[in-house]
Design a protein around this motif. Structure first.
Motif, PDB file in Angstrom:
ATOM      1  N   LYS A   1      86.656  49.311  42.370  1.00 23.00           N
ATOM      2  CA  LYS A   1      85.562  50.112  41.800  1.00 23.00           C
ATOM      3  C   LYS A   1      84.318  49.265  41.540  1.00 23.00           C
ATOM      4  CE  LYS A   1      88.596  53.515  39.583  1.00 23.00           C
ATOM      5  NZ  LYS A   1      89.017  54.144  38.307  1.00 23.00           N
ATOM      6  N   SER A   2      84.517  47.973  41.366  1.00 28.56           N
ATOM      7  CA  SER A   2      83.382  47.086  41.137  1.00 28.56           C
ATOM      8  C   SER A   2      83.003  46.322  42.398  1.00 28.56           C
ATOM      9  CB  SER A   2      83.713  46.090  40.019  1.00 28.56           C
ATOM     10  OG  SER A   2      84.771  45.240  40.406  1.00 28.56           O
TER      11      SER A   2
ATOM     12  N   TRP B   1      80.768  48.336  37.612  1.00 30.59           N
ATOM     13  CA  TRP B   1      81.381  49.621  37.946  1.00 30.59           C
ATOM     14  C   TRP B   1      80.357  50.742  38.074  1.00 30.59           C
ATOM     15  CZ3 TRP B   1      83.709  46.139  34.569  1.00 30.59           C
ATOM     16  CH2 TRP B   1      84.927  45.605  35.006  1.00 30.59           C
TER      17      TRP B   1
ATOM     18  N   ASN C   1      75.445  51.741  41.679  1.00 32.62           N
ATOM     19  CA  ASN C   1      75.617  52.632  42.823  1.00 32.62           C
ATOM     20  C   ASN C   1      74.289  52.842  43.557  1.00 32.62           C
ATOM     21  OD1 ASN C   1      76.293  54.607  44.674  1.00 32.62           O
ATOM     22  ND2 ASN C   1      77.435  55.858  43.227  1.00 32.62           N
TER      23      ASN C   1
END
Length: 245
Positions: A48-49, A230, A233
């Protein structure tokens, strides 16, 4: 309304600290019962990271560091810094002092020009993420001004460090921070790079440790990304820019 927003910042910081401590504690306990399962879960969290996407790092380079006292100290210091957050969607982007790579004083507002301004808060060189960001610059440089703000080093060698990472110590003065930022420039970010003050004022007011993305239009924040790694994006920024364009 603003008082409520600030209250949510404090609540979020406390929640993040508790979440990190509980997660680490449970993973540590699980490592005694089922080391294989613990590793599998930890690797999933790493996905996720984008940690697992970086060819520089093996699990052995970063995984064990999450069970160190230095990790807990980093969580506490990052969330303490975030308490100064003043940048919120729909509100004016706060002005903060910055330095150019030649040591000249400037500020965020001096970069507020053009149709849309994107502020990419970065603290550590991460090649996979950087490539994604560079693609944004290539795709939208005709409608947006991009700016990289180099902050305090997240994984300094004398703090919470990963193996096989860049050899950068905690910045003791502006000269050391500027030198570290010049290392970032070698990766050719395709946009200006500036440096936060030693007081970490930009990191605090933008809640940007260890990294965060912002889109600013006409002096107002129209997009506030999640706190990295995380919450980082770039694709969300792409959608905002496509919609704006």
């Amino acid at each position: 309304l603003f008082s409520f927003i600030k209250l949510s910042v404090y609540v979020s910081a406390v929640a993040m600290i508790l979440f990190a401590i509980v997660n680490v504690t449970l993973l540590k306990l699980l490592s005694f019962v089922s080391p294989g399962l613990m590793r599998k879960i930890h690797l999933k969290m790493g996905e996720k990271s984008t940690m697992t996407q970086n060819p520089k790092f093996r699990y052995e380079d970063w995984g064990p560091t999450f069970f160190s006292l230095r990790f807990i100290k980093t969580v506490l210091s990052v969330n303490w810094c975030s308490l100064g957050l003043e940048a919120f969607e729909g509100h004016a982007a706060p002005d903060t002092a910055l330095f150019t790579l030649d040591g000249q004083k400037t500020s965020i507002h001096r970069f507020l020009k053009g149709i849309v301004n994107v502020f990419y808060m970065i603290i550590i060189i991460m090649c996979i993420i950087k490539l994604t960001f560079k693609q944004l610059v290539k795709d939208f440089s005709d409608v947006a001004d991009f700016l990289v703000v180099y902050l305090a080093e997240a994984h300094a060698t004398d703090a919470w460090a990963f193996a096989n990472n860049v050899d950068i110590s905690v910045h003791k003065n502006l000269e050391e921070r500027l030198a570290a930022a010049r290392t970032l420039v070698k990766e050719d970010p395709l946009c200006p790079v500036v440096v936060d003050e030693m007081t970490n004022i930009t990191a605090s007011k933008y809640g940007a440790l260890p990294e965060r993305l912002y889109v600013v239009q006409s002096g107002k924040v129209i997009y506030q990304g999640g706190i990295g790694p995380w919450g980082y994006n770039p694709e969300e920024v792409r959608k905002v820019l496509e919609k704006t364009n």
